[in-house]
Structure formats: structure tokens, C-alpha cells
Write an enzyme that holds these catalytic residues in place. Structure first.
Site, mmCIF file in Angstrom:
data_model
loop_
_atom_site.group_PDB
_atom_site.id
_atom_site.type_symbol
_atom_site.label_atom_id
_atom_site.label_comp_id
_atom_site.label_asym_id
_atom_site.label_seq_id
_atom_site.Cartn_x
_atom_site.Cartn_y
_atom_site.Cartn_z
ATOM 1 N N LYS A 116 2.191 -1.734 5.364
ATOM 2 C CA LYS A 116 0.806 -1.502 5.744
ATOM 3 C C LYS A 116 -0.194 -2.271 4.884
ATOM 4 O O LYS A 116 -1.253 -2.688 5.362
ATOM 5 C CB LYS A 116 0.500 -0.004 5.706
ATOM 6 C CG LYS A 116 1.136 0.757 6.855
ATOM 7 C CD LYS A 116 0.749 2.220 6.825
ATOM 8 C CE LYS A 116 1.152 2.934 8.108
ATOM 9 N NZ LYS A 116 2.580 2.814 8.401
ATOM 10 N N GLU A 200 -7.001 4.500 1.382
ATOM 11 C CA GLU A 200 -8.001 4.045 2.343
ATOM 12 C C GLU A 200 -9.090 5.091 2.500
ATOM 13 O O GLU A 200 -8.870 6.279 2.235
ATOM 14 C CB GLU A 200 -7.364 3.831 3.729
ATOM 15 C CG GLU A 200 -6.519 2.599 3.876
ATOM 16 C CD GLU A 200 -6.004 2.437 5.295
ATOM 17 O OE1 GLU A 200 -5.389 1.384 5.565
ATOM 18 O OE2 GLU A 200 -6.202 3.343 6.121
ATOM 19 N N ARG A 293 6.845 -2.704 18.692
ATOM 20 C CA ARG A 293 7.834 -2.161 19.632
ATOM 21 C C ARG A 293 7.097 -1.639 20.851
ATOM 22 O O ARG A 293 5.872 -1.673 20.917
ATOM 23 C CB ARG A 293 8.597 -1.009 18.983
ATOM 24 C CG ARG A 293 7.660 0.071 18.425
ATOM 25 C CD ARG A 293 8.398 1.299 17.975
ATOM 26 N NE ARG A 293 7.578 2.205 17.193
ATOM 27 C CZ ARG A 293 6.691 3.064 17.680
ATOM 28 N NH1 ARG A 293 6.455 3.103 18.988
ATOM 29 N NH2 ARG A 293 6.000 3.863 16.888
#
Length: 445
Positions: A116, A200, A293
């Protein structure tokens, strides 16, 4: 086109992939664990291979067993579905090294977007908006505290290698951060083998909106609209709809353009999803992550755009052009997906058991992608998803009316299920208004 396809997954997604493969004349091969021997996907495949005991590490995550099944059945390609090995770059590379076609993005793209922190930095460099946060892992608790002070509370503490709503926590102050940092780091090390943590900014009132992208065989990346995914429990989705009731035409243009840039930044091929957080008060959106995906919620996009995403995946993997004109993509109507899970509809705790009654709803605009049927047993070894109830129509109001009837007509006896929750949600004023956010379920409970 590919002639034979091994589906390295189970349940509803294996059954759904097999359905498209057989429609296209592709020999469909299933692999299954001992716990899943009687499930519909095993019966419906052209050929099925037992690959191990119920524990997924010994079956659906067992690379050697899956490749041995591919070799013994003469499979030409492998489709990983979602979950399990679908975002495992090493598995993707191993499949291709074995001379098989991998139905998914390249290993490089999976690797780039799987971390990430790396993904955030790549997206920022590509001009995709990202939320305020760390550009490197918070090496220790002191670094996390310093980062949070600079970003401003509340903050989200996230496992860099996490996904699917797992490995994250919210801290409103330094005391909570100290607790969450240790908890998330320990969880990440145990679950993902990587304890890296990022910090974050957390937005208390936010919407979760994602964009379906498709990297074509000719190198182009196209965006197939957005999906609203804000009805969640424990950061995991329960309901998705397309288009999002929160997205204006102008915002849609910006969202889709950013998603295309995200895909182009990693030379993306095949199906993927760019997930974003949307501030409903300002219209600002921020990159959250990319899922490399096929998503659970892909059917709502299929209805709105009139395409079969699995077929498009297979065409890209085979080096073929899409069935649609990439320059003339036009969404039509509305679609909503309800994830019917084997869980308590109040606290959402798992409730496995034997299915003694299974009656699916029928009617115009109603589709059920199910993993089980009457007589099957829902075991505790896997995800609790029983079926996806997908409803489509000309407008959101029409879809909601159809959804009410569909939920009332879906009969499941045996395992606990969350159909009563959906009946409640479909009468909830906040949901009906379209002006809901990711805290709607907590407000209902």
C-alpha cells in the site's frame, strides 16, 4: 480463444467463471477441497480434481497441488477468481513459468500495487489524488506518533500488505494510536508475513467508491464506470451499486480519468479495481488501493455496461480484442448487489450449518450467483459468502423495489444469514435517499 481453463477457487466465483467458460466452449476444470466435494461448482465443471483437505493452505493456497491438477488435466490457463492466490505475484509468475496462461494482471503490477505504501507513492507520481499519509512505513511507534501529529487526528493505521478490509484500525488520539499500532503490526505479521504499517488521515464521514478498469490486450486501459461500496461492516462490503448516487457527471469524469492513469502507471492488463475514498461534502476523492483481480461485486458493472467481465478477462489473456468498442462505452440503468452471508444479521458473526432449504428468487432483473444449494453444508473453513443477489433495472427506485421482493423471496434455512438485514436496509431512509456513507451500518446497529 483459450480451450481449457482451470479455476483455482471455490464457491460462487468458481461457479460463475465456469458458467462463462462453458458458454464460450472452453473446457472448465474445477479444483476442490474435501470440504467442498458436494458443492455445485464441482458438479458443474467438465472435470474436477481433489487437491487437499479443508485447510486452505493445504488446498486452495497450495501452489504445487493446483499446478499438478493443471498438468494432469491438460489445462491451458488458470483463472484465480478473487481471494486465495489471486493477488499472489509469485503464483502468477509460477503459472506462467509452467507454460500456462495466467488470467489476470502481470506479476509486476500485482507486486507494485500489493504494497500500500508503494502503491500510494506510485499513484501520487501519476497524478492520482492520495490522502495525507506516510510515504514510508512507520518504522516504530515513535515514528507513527510523529507522523500522526503531522497528519492530524483521527488517523487510520493500516497494514501495508493488507487487503479486503483486514489489518486496519482507527485512532482518535495518541493513546489510541499506541494501542492500534501494536495491534495492527502484530496482525499484519501474523496474517501477511509483513508487519509494515502506514498512517493515513481518517475521514469520519466518507464514501467508498471504486472504478472498474480493464487493461486491454493492445495496451490501452479503459474504465467501466464506478461502484458505490459504502454499506460495510468491519470495513468489509455488504452492498454495492452502480452508478453511485453520490457521483455527478463531472466527478465521474475525474474519477474515471484518475483510474485510467492509475492503470497506465503500472502497464495494467486484465481486470482490476481502483478503490477511492470520497468526501461527500467537498467532492474530493483519494486513492485507497488497487485490487489486482476480479472483484466480488463485478456483476453490477456487467449489468450497467452490458458485458461479461469474465469473458473480457479471458479475451485479454488470450491476446484478443474486447467484445465492446472501447471508444463507445455507455452505461445504462442501475444495479445493486447484496452479499448474502452465513452470518448473524445483527452482530454479523459467522453462522455455518447445513442448508435444509434453499429457494432462490426469480423475476425480471434478478440474478443469483450462488455457491450453495439445498443439502450442502456451509463449513467454517472459508469466507461466509453464500450467494450474491444482483438486481438490475432502469432506475435506482425500480431496482430497490425489485430488491425488496427478491429478498423476501430468497429462502435459506439452516445456516444463519443476513437477509433480514437487507430487508431492513431497503426500508432505511438514509439508504433510500442515496446520501449514505461508510458509517450507515453502525448507525443502524
Amino acid at each position: 480463444m483459450i480451450e481449457s481453463l482451470l479455476v483455482a477457487n471455490r464457491g460462487e466465483i468458481a461457479r460463475r467463471i465456469i458458467r462463462t467458460a462453458k458458454r464460450l466452449g472452453i473446457r472448465a476444470i474445477a479444483v476442490y477441497s474435501e470440504a467442498d466435494a458436494d458443492l455445485p461448482f464441482v458438479v458443474e465443471a467438465d472435470e474436477a480434481v481433489l487437491i487437499g483437505p479443508p485447510n486452505p493452505t493445504q488446498s486452495y493456497r497450495n501452489t504445487e497441488a493446483i499446478l499438478a491438477a493443471a498438468k494432469s488435466t491438460g489445462a491451458q490457463a488458470i483463472h484465480p477468481g478473487y481471494g486465495f492466490l489471486s493477488e499472489n505475484a509469485e503464483f502468477a509468475s509460477t503459472v506462467e513459468s509452467a507454460g500456462l496462461i495466467w488470467v489476470g494482471p502481470g506479476a509486476d503490477a500485482i507486486t507494485a500495487m500489493g504494497d500500500k505504501i508503494n502503491a500510494r507513492n506510485l499513484m501520487a507520481a501519476a497524478g492520482v489524488p492520495v490522502a495525507p499519509g506516510t510515504t514510508d512505513p512507520a518504522a516504530d511507534l515513535d515514528a507513527a506518533v510523529s507522523a500522526a501529529a503531522e497528519i492530524g487526528y483521527p488517523v487510520m493505521v493500516k497494514a501495508a500488505a493488507g487487503g479486503g478490509g483486514m489489518g486496519m484500525g482507527v485512532a482518535a488520539d495518541e493513546g489510541a494510536l499506541r494501542t492500534e499500532y501494536d495491534r495492527v503490526r502484530a496482525f499484519a505479521e501474523r496474517m501477511f508475513g509483513d508487519g509494515s504499517v502506514l498512517i493515513e488521515r481518517f475521514f469520519p464521514r466518507v464514501r467508498h467508491v471504486e472504478v472498474q478498469i480493464l487493461g486491454l490486450a493492445d495496451g490501452r486501459v479503459v474504465a467501466l464506470g464506478e461502484r458505490e461500496c459504502s454499506v460495510q461492516r468491519r470495513n468489509q462490503k455488504l452492498v454495492e451499486e452502480s452508478p453511485s448516487p453520490a457521483v455527478s457527471p463531472e466527478l465521474r469524469d475525474r474519477l474515471l480519468a484518475a483510474a485510467v492513469r492509475a492503470g497506465e502507471a503500472v502497464s495494467y492488463r486484465n481486470a482490476g479495481t481502483v478503490e477511492c475514498l470520497l468526501d461527500p461534502t467537498t467532492g474530493d476523492f483519494f486513492f485507497l488501493e488497487m485490487n489486482t483481480r476480479l472483484q466480488v461485486e463485478h456483476p453490477v458493472t456487467e449489468y450497467v455496461y452490458g458485458i461479461d467481465l469474465v469473458e473480457e478477462q479471458l479475451r485479454v489473456a488470450a491476446g484478443l480484442a474486447p467484445t465492446f468498442d472501447p471508444d463507445a462505452l455507455t452505461p445504462r440503468g442501475h444495479a445493486i448487489e447484496l452479499r448474502v452471508n452465513a452470518e448473524d444479521p445483527k452482530r454479523f458473526l459467522p453462522g455455518p450449518g447445513k442448508v435444509t432449504t434453499w429457494v432462490e428468487p426469480t423475476g425480471e432483473g434478478i440474478r443469483v450467483d450462488s455457491g450453495y444449494t439445498e443439502g450442502n453444508t456451509v463449513t467454517p473453513f472459508y469466507d461466509s459468502l453464500l450467494a450474491k443477489l444482483i438486481i438490475s433495472g432502469a432506475s435506482r427506485d425500480e431496482v430497490i423495489a425489485r430488491a425488496r421482493d427478491a429478498v423476501a423471496g430468497f429462502q435459506i434455512v439452516g445456516p444463519k444469514n443476513n437477509l433480514p438485514f437487507f430487508a431492513e436496509l431497503l426500508e432505511n431512509d438514509e439508504f433510500l435517499s442515496g446520501a449514505y456513507d461508510t458509517a450507515i451500518v453502525s448507525r443502524m446497529r
